[in-house]
Design a protein around this motif. Structure first.
Motif, PDB file in Angstrom:
ATOM      1  N   TRP A  17      55.900 -24.677   8.166  1.00  0.00           N
ATOM      2  CA  TRP A  17      55.958 -26.135   8.351  1.00  0.00           C
ATOM      3  C   TRP A  17      57.366 -26.660   8.103  1.00  0.00           C
ATOM      4  CZ3 TRP A  17      52.144 -27.402  11.120  1.00  0.00           C
ATOM      5  CH2 TRP A  17      50.852 -26.944  10.878  1.00  0.00           C
ATOM      6  N   LEU A  18      58.066 -26.035   7.133  1.00  0.00           N
ATOM      7  CA  LEU A  18      59.432 -26.497   6.822  1.00  0.00           C
ATOM      8  C   LEU A  18      60.333 -26.365   8.038  1.00  0.00           C
ATOM      9  CD1 LEU A  18      60.235 -24.932   3.317  1.00  0.00           C
ATOM     10  CD2 LEU A  18      60.176 -27.354   3.889  1.00  0.00           C
ATOM     11  N   THR A  19      60.273 -25.199   8.677  1.00  0.00           N
ATOM     12  CA  THR A  19      61.181 -24.964   9.808  1.00  0.00           C
ATOM     13  C   THR A  19      60.716 -25.748  11.035  1.00  0.00           C
ATOM     14  OG1 THR A  19      59.981 -22.875  10.005  1.00  0.00           O
ATOM     15  CG2 THR A  19      62.215 -22.779   9.117  1.00  0.00           C
ATOM     16  N   LEU A  20      59.401 -25.790  11.251  1.00  0.00           N
ATOM     17  CA  LEU A  20      58.895 -26.559  12.405  1.00  0.00           C
ATOM     18  C   LEU A  20      59.273 -28.041  12.254  1.00  0.00           C
ATOM     19  CD1 LEU A  20      56.989 -26.409  15.000  1.00  0.00           C
ATOM     20  CD2 LEU A  20      55.243 -27.379  13.488  1.00  0.00           C
ATOM     21  N   CYS A  21      59.007 -28.591  11.061  1.00  0.00           N
ATOM     22  CA  CYS A  21      59.303 -30.021  10.850  1.00  0.00           C
ATOM     23  C   CYS A  21      60.810 -30.257  10.840  1.00  0.00           C
ATOM     24  CB  CYS A  21      58.668 -30.516   9.550  1.00  0.00           C
ATOM     25  SG  CYS A  21      56.865 -30.478   9.616  1.00  0.00           S
ATOM     26  N   ASP A  49      52.053 -34.501   8.097  1.00  0.00           N
ATOM     27  CA  ASP A  49      52.743 -35.346   7.125  1.00  0.00           C
ATOM     28  C   ASP A  49      53.970 -34.609   6.580  1.00  0.00           C
ATOM     29  OD1 ASP A  49      53.565 -37.117   5.221  1.00  0.00           O
ATOM     30  OD2 ASP A  49      51.904 -36.699   3.828  1.00  0.00           O
ATOM     31  N   TYR A  50      55.057 -34.630   7.356  1.00  0.00           N
ATOM     32  CA  TYR A  50      56.272 -33.888   6.967  1.00  0.00           C
ATOM     33  C   TYR A  50      56.946 -34.510   5.749  1.00  0.00           C
ATOM     34  CZ  TYR A  50      58.371 -37.630   9.691  1.00  0.00           C
ATOM     35  OH  TYR A  50      58.719 -38.861  10.158  1.00  0.00           O
ATOM     36  N   ARG A  51      56.620 -35.769   5.422  1.00  0.00           N
ATOM     37  CA  ARG A  51      57.284 -36.430   4.289  1.00  0.00           C
ATOM     38  C   ARG A  51      56.996 -35.695   2.989  1.00  0.00           C
ATOM     39  NH1 ARG A  51      55.650 -40.215   7.634  1.00  0.00           N
ATOM     40  NH2 ARG A  51      57.278 -41.456   8.634  1.00  0.00           N
ATOM     41  N   LYS A  52      55.802 -35.083   2.909  1.00  0.00           N
ATOM     42  CA  LYS A  52      55.454 -34.401   1.660  1.00  0.00           C
ATOM     43  C   LYS A  52      56.340 -33.175   1.434  1.00  0.00           C
ATOM     44  CE  LYS A  52      51.773 -31.609   3.710  1.00  0.00           C
ATOM     45  NZ  LYS A  52      50.375 -31.503   4.021  1.00  0.00           N
ATOM     46  N   LEU A  53      57.038 -32.718   2.458  1.00  0.00           N
ATOM     47  CA  LEU A  53      57.911 -31.549   2.316  1.00  0.00           C
ATOM     48  C   LEU A  53      59.298 -31.926   1.788  1.00  0.00           C
ATOM     49  CD1 LEU A  53      57.088 -29.676   5.658  1.00  0.00           C
ATOM     50  CD2 LEU A  53      56.160 -29.204   3.385  1.00  0.00           C
ATOM     51  N   ASN A  54      59.594 -33.227   1.740  1.00  0.00           N
ATOM     52  CA  ASN A  54      60.905 -33.695   1.238  1.00  0.00           C
ATOM     53  C   ASN A  54      62.066 -32.966   1.902  1.00  0.00           C
ATOM     54  OD1 ASN A  54      59.870 -35.490  -0.736  1.00  0.00           O
ATOM     55  ND2 ASN A  54      59.382 -33.706  -2.017  1.00  0.00           N
ATOM     56  N   ILE A  55      62.072 -32.894   3.208  1.00  0.00           N
ATOM     57  CA  ILE A  55      63.161 -32.180   3.890  1.00  0.00           C
ATOM     58  C   ILE A  55      64.345 -33.140   4.042  1.00  0.00           C
ATOM     59  CG2 ILE A  55      63.841 -30.927   5.988  1.00  0.00           C
ATOM     60  CD1 ILE A  55      60.857 -30.455   6.535  1.00  0.00           C
ATOM     61  N   PRO A  56      65.460 -32.861   3.361  1.00  0.00           N
ATOM     62  CA  PRO A  56      66.620 -33.750   3.548  1.00  0.00           C
ATOM     63  C   PRO A  56      67.155 -33.617   4.971  1.00  0.00           C
ATOM     64  CG  PRO A  56      66.977 -32.176   1.739  1.00  0.00           C
ATOM     65  CD  PRO A  56      65.744 -31.748   2.462  1.00  0.00           C
ATOM     66  N   ALA A  57      67.823 -34.674   5.461  1.00  0.00           N
ATOM     67  CA  ALA A  57      68.366 -34.637   6.829  1.00  0.00           C
ATOM     68  C   ALA A  57      69.282 -33.429   7.000  1.00  0.00           C
ATOM     69  CB  ALA A  57      69.115 -35.929   7.117  1.00  0.00           C
ATOM     70  N   GLY A 202      63.431 -29.712  -1.860  1.00  0.00           N
ATOM     71  CA  GLY A 202      62.982 -29.574  -0.472  1.00  0.00           C
ATOM     72  C   GLY A 202      62.302 -28.253  -0.214  1.00  0.00           C
ATOM     73  N   ALA A 203      62.561 -27.276  -1.093  1.00  0.00           N
ATOM     74  CA  ALA A 203      61.976 -25.947  -0.884  1.00  0.00           C
ATOM     75  C   ALA A 203      60.885 -25.654  -1.908  1.00  0.00           C
ATOM     76  CB  ALA A 203      63.075 -24.886  -0.962  1.00  0.00           C
ATOM     77  N   SER A 204      60.369 -26.709  -2.567  1.00  0.00           N
ATOM     78  CA  SER A 204      59.428 -26.465  -3.661  1.00  0.00           C
ATOM     79  C   SER A 204      58.180 -25.714  -3.198  1.00  0.00           C
ATOM     80  CB  SER A 204      59.038 -27.783  -4.326  1.00  0.00           C
ATOM     81  OG  SER A 204      58.453 -28.623  -3.366  1.00  0.00           O
TER      82      SER A 204
END
Ligand SMILES: C[S@@+](CC[C@H](N)C(=O)[O-])C[C@H]1O[C@@H](n2cnc3c(N)ncnc32)[C@H](O)[C@@H]1O
Length: 274
Positions: A17-21, A49-57, A202-204
């Motif tokens: 999901w991290l890489t897809l999002c 819900d990609y927000r829950k992954l906290n992926i910084p820009a 972001g990687a939690s």
């Protein structure tokens, strides 16, 4: 299962999901680095819900950038070997085959755990996965039915963090034993990157399943098999796409680019030949 139902994966598979999002978020930037419309479409379709992954820009951009470099490597290999075999190890829900469009004489295989392959079949168009292999990459059996008389280009995007070093070494050795020649390319993990992945918010979701220790010398994999030679170390800070990064990130990359050591700690794509 409905086409819109979000698959519930265990932690290693859920790393996809991290890489897809990340690629979907890059696609929503005014100047995308990769422009992966399929990733964006899939995330929207699933209403993930990609927000829950906290992926910084910045991470979304780095994920897209390394995917772009791996795409270029695969395309370049097919340009020289139009009948080659392509392997995407730990393909997740990435539709790389759509982006690179392998030539008609080539064969492209996406390999991942059975639950991920099942999700690919359900969620992605058939053209995104010319061939799939549902397997644990640490199981030696998965290569057995693949052609063994053609060169191979192997990409692993975001995979190796989840393999123990001995598992990665065995995997590389099996590929080298199976094919007559080829390239193996993956995004590198420095010891610093592994350290950061285990702590960074972001990687939690992946910190507990990160097994690879990382390495700082790009020639380290040459010790895994005597046939394996470093062909290229791509320090992403020095790549032309940095010119399209947002201002702050661009400046940080321009500064890091001055130092090989600093650049090696960040986004790196490594290409080996055998
Ligand atoms: C961070 S995701 C990257 C997915 C994809 N390459 C991308 O860029 O979107 C890592 C992927 O490696 C897969 N993976 C990890 N260990 C694996 C193993 N032992 N066998 C098969 N797949 C594995 C996971 O299931 C997951 O899909």
């Amino acid at each position: 299962m409905s086409e819109h139902m979000v698959p519930n994966f265990p932690p290693v598979q859920a790393s996809l999901w991290l890489t897809l999002c990340g690629r979907a978020l890059d696609n929503r930037l005014p100047q995308p680095i990769l422009g992966d419309e399929m990733a964006d479409e899939l995330v929207r379709k699933l209403d993930y819900d990609y927000r829950k992954l906290n992926i910084p820009a910045s991470s979304a951009i780095y994920i897209a950038h390394r995917a772009r470099k791996l795409d270029e490597i695969a395309r370049g290999f097919f340009a020289k070997h139009p009948n080659a075999v392509g392997l995407d190890l730990g393909a997740g829900l990435d539709s790389r085959a759509l982006r690179i469009a392998p030539p008609p004489g080539a064969d492209w295989y996406d390999v991942d755990f059975p639950d991920v392959i099942e999700a690919r079949r359900r969620l992605l168009p058939a053209t995104a996965t010319p061939h799939d292999i549902a397997a644990d990459l640490t199981d030696p059996a998965w290569l057995a039915d693949l052609p063994s008389d053609r060169p191979v280009v192997t990409v692993a995007d975001g995979l190796i963090a989840f393999l123990a070093e001995e598992e990665m070494i065995s995997l590389v050795n099996r590929i080298i034993d199976h094919f007559p020649s080829g390239e193996i390319a993956f995004n590198g993990y420095s010891t610093f990157a592994v350290w950061a992945q285990k702590r960074f918010a972001g990687a939690s979701t992946i910190k507990d399943v990160t097994k690879f220790p990382g390495f700082d010398d790009p020639r380290t994999p040459e010790r895994w098999n005597p046939k394996l030679k470093l062909a290229r170390e791509i320090l992403c800070t020095r790549e032309p796409e940095v010119a399209r990064f947002p201002l702050g990130l661009r400046l940080a990359n321009r500064l890091s680019a001055l130092s090989e050591g600093l650049s090696r700690r960040g986004n790196v794509v490594l290409v080996y030949r055998f």
